[in-house]
Design a protein around this motif. Sequence first.
Motif, PDB file in Angstrom:
ATOM      1  N   LEU A 160      -3.823   4.032  -1.326  1.00  0.00           N
ATOM      2  CA  LEU A 160      -4.014   3.070  -2.413  1.00  0.00           C
ATOM      3  C   LEU A 160      -3.688   1.669  -1.910  1.00  0.00           C
ATOM      4  O   LEU A 160      -2.605   1.428  -1.379  1.00  0.00           O
ATOM      5  N   THR A 161      -4.645   0.760  -2.083  1.00  0.00           N
ATOM      6  CA  THR A 161      -4.476  -0.638  -1.722  1.00  0.00           C
ATOM      7  C   THR A 161      -4.848  -1.487  -2.926  1.00  0.00           C
ATOM      8  O   THR A 161      -5.487  -0.992  -3.864  1.00  0.00           O
ATOM      9  N   PRO A 162      -4.470  -2.755  -2.961  1.00  0.00           N
ATOM     10  CA  PRO A 162      -4.832  -3.599  -4.098  1.00  0.00           C
ATOM     11  C   PRO A 162      -6.335  -3.575  -4.366  1.00  0.00           C
ATOM     12  O   PRO A 162      -7.151  -3.593  -3.441  1.00  0.00           O
ATOM     13  N   VAL A 214       6.197  -2.384  -2.261  1.00  0.00           N
ATOM     14  CA  VAL A 214       5.014  -2.076  -3.057  1.00  0.00           C
ATOM     15  C   VAL A 214       5.271  -2.584  -4.474  1.00  0.00           C
ATOM     16  O   VAL A 214       6.370  -2.437  -4.997  1.00  0.00           O
ATOM     17  N   LYS A 215       4.265  -3.196  -5.045  1.00  0.00           N
ATOM     18  CA  LYS A 215       4.279  -3.514  -6.476  1.00  0.00           C
ATOM     19  C   LYS A 215       3.195  -2.647  -7.085  1.00  0.00           C
ATOM     20  O   LYS A 215       2.052  -2.683  -6.643  1.00  0.00           O
ATOM     21  N   ASP A 274       0.852  -1.190   0.000  1.00  0.00           N
ATOM     22  CA  ASP A 274       0.000   0.000   0.000  1.00  0.00           C
ATOM     23  C   ASP A 274       0.884   1.235   0.000  1.00  0.00           C
ATOM     24  O   ASP A 274       2.063   1.168   0.330  1.00  0.00           O
ATOM     25  N   GLU A 275       0.307   2.345  -0.411  1.00  0.00           N
ATOM     26  CA  GLU A 275       1.001   3.626  -0.384  1.00  0.00           C
ATOM     27  C   GLU A 275      -0.025   4.746  -0.435  1.00  0.00           C
ATOM     28  O   GLU A 275      -1.173   4.530  -0.829  1.00  0.00           O
ATOM     29  N   PHE A 276       0.424   5.916  -0.012  1.00  0.00           N
ATOM     30  CA  PHE A 276      -0.400   7.106  -0.140  1.00  0.00           C
ATOM     31  C   PHE A 276      -0.067   7.798  -1.455  1.00  0.00           C
ATOM     32  O   PHE A 276       1.068   7.777  -1.917  1.00  0.00           O
ATOM     33  N   ILE A 277      -1.081   8.429  -2.048  1.00  0.00           N
ATOM     34  CA  ILE A 277      -0.893   9.349  -3.160  1.00  0.00           C
ATOM     35  C   ILE A 277      -1.674  10.609  -2.807  1.00  0.00           C
ATOM     36  O   ILE A 277      -2.808  10.522  -2.331  1.00  0.00           O
ATOM     37  N   SER A 278      -1.048  11.750  -2.978  1.00  0.00           N
ATOM     38  CA  SER A 278      -1.704  13.032  -2.733  1.00  0.00           C
ATOM     39  C   SER A 278      -1.841  13.758  -4.060  1.00  0.00           C
ATOM     40  O   SER A 278      -0.969  13.647  -4.928  1.00  0.00           O
ATOM     41  N   VAL A 279      -2.940  14.520  -4.207  1.00  0.00           N
ATOM     42  CA  VAL A 279      -3.234  15.214  -5.458  1.00  0.00           C
ATOM     43  C   VAL A 279      -3.759  16.612  -5.146  1.00  0.00           C
ATOM     44  O   VAL A 279      -4.540  16.794  -4.215  1.00  0.00           O
ATOM     45  N   PHE A 280      -3.309  17.600  -5.939  1.00  0.00           N
ATOM     46  CA  PHE A 280      -3.906  18.931  -5.857  1.00  0.00           C
ATOM     47  C   PHE A 280      -4.046  19.490  -7.262  1.00  0.00           C
ATOM     48  O   PHE A 280      -3.329  19.095  -8.176  1.00  0.00           O
TER      49      PHE A 280
END
Length: 165
Positions: free
Chosen positions: A122-124, A147-148, A84-90
């Motif tokens: 974000l997770t699978p 993470v893949k 899993d990982e975080f993604i941030s958007v603006f």
Amino acid sequence: MIVDTFERGARYLLGECWNSLYPELMELVRQGENLPDGRYLLAGGPEKGGVAAFVDSYEARPEDETRYESHERMADIQAVLAGDEFISVFFLRGDEKESMRDDTRDLAFYEDKPAGAARVLLTPGMFTLVMPGEAHMPCVKASGGRVKKLVVKIPAELLAVPGSR
């Protein structure tokens, strides 16, 4: 930005390119962590009006070691296949200070990290679709571990964006 599950992704009315690539994208996603790292061609690949997907395995990084990026011509599908990982958007306003721009690679990086960005875990099984005009900071460490990830680069002109007609 669209954030959703792959289960619901086929419902989006994003045009012929989306309809062509989505079944092939799902075949890659179903392989999950067993999908080998590398480049995959969807809907015939860029040479035939389709797109390229890239799979990579890595260690997500602490937020202070990541940066926002954007593209002017390409949209990104970002999906975690394992881990899993975080993604941030603006949303870009036009006055952001760039730290690097490479028009050949359709890539710009930004110096600042605005406090008002949307942050998604974000997770699978999930994906984000990030469009031009939306800066994104992927690869941010969440729970840790490897993470893949699958990233699909789509020329934005091939997508029918809702509300743009």
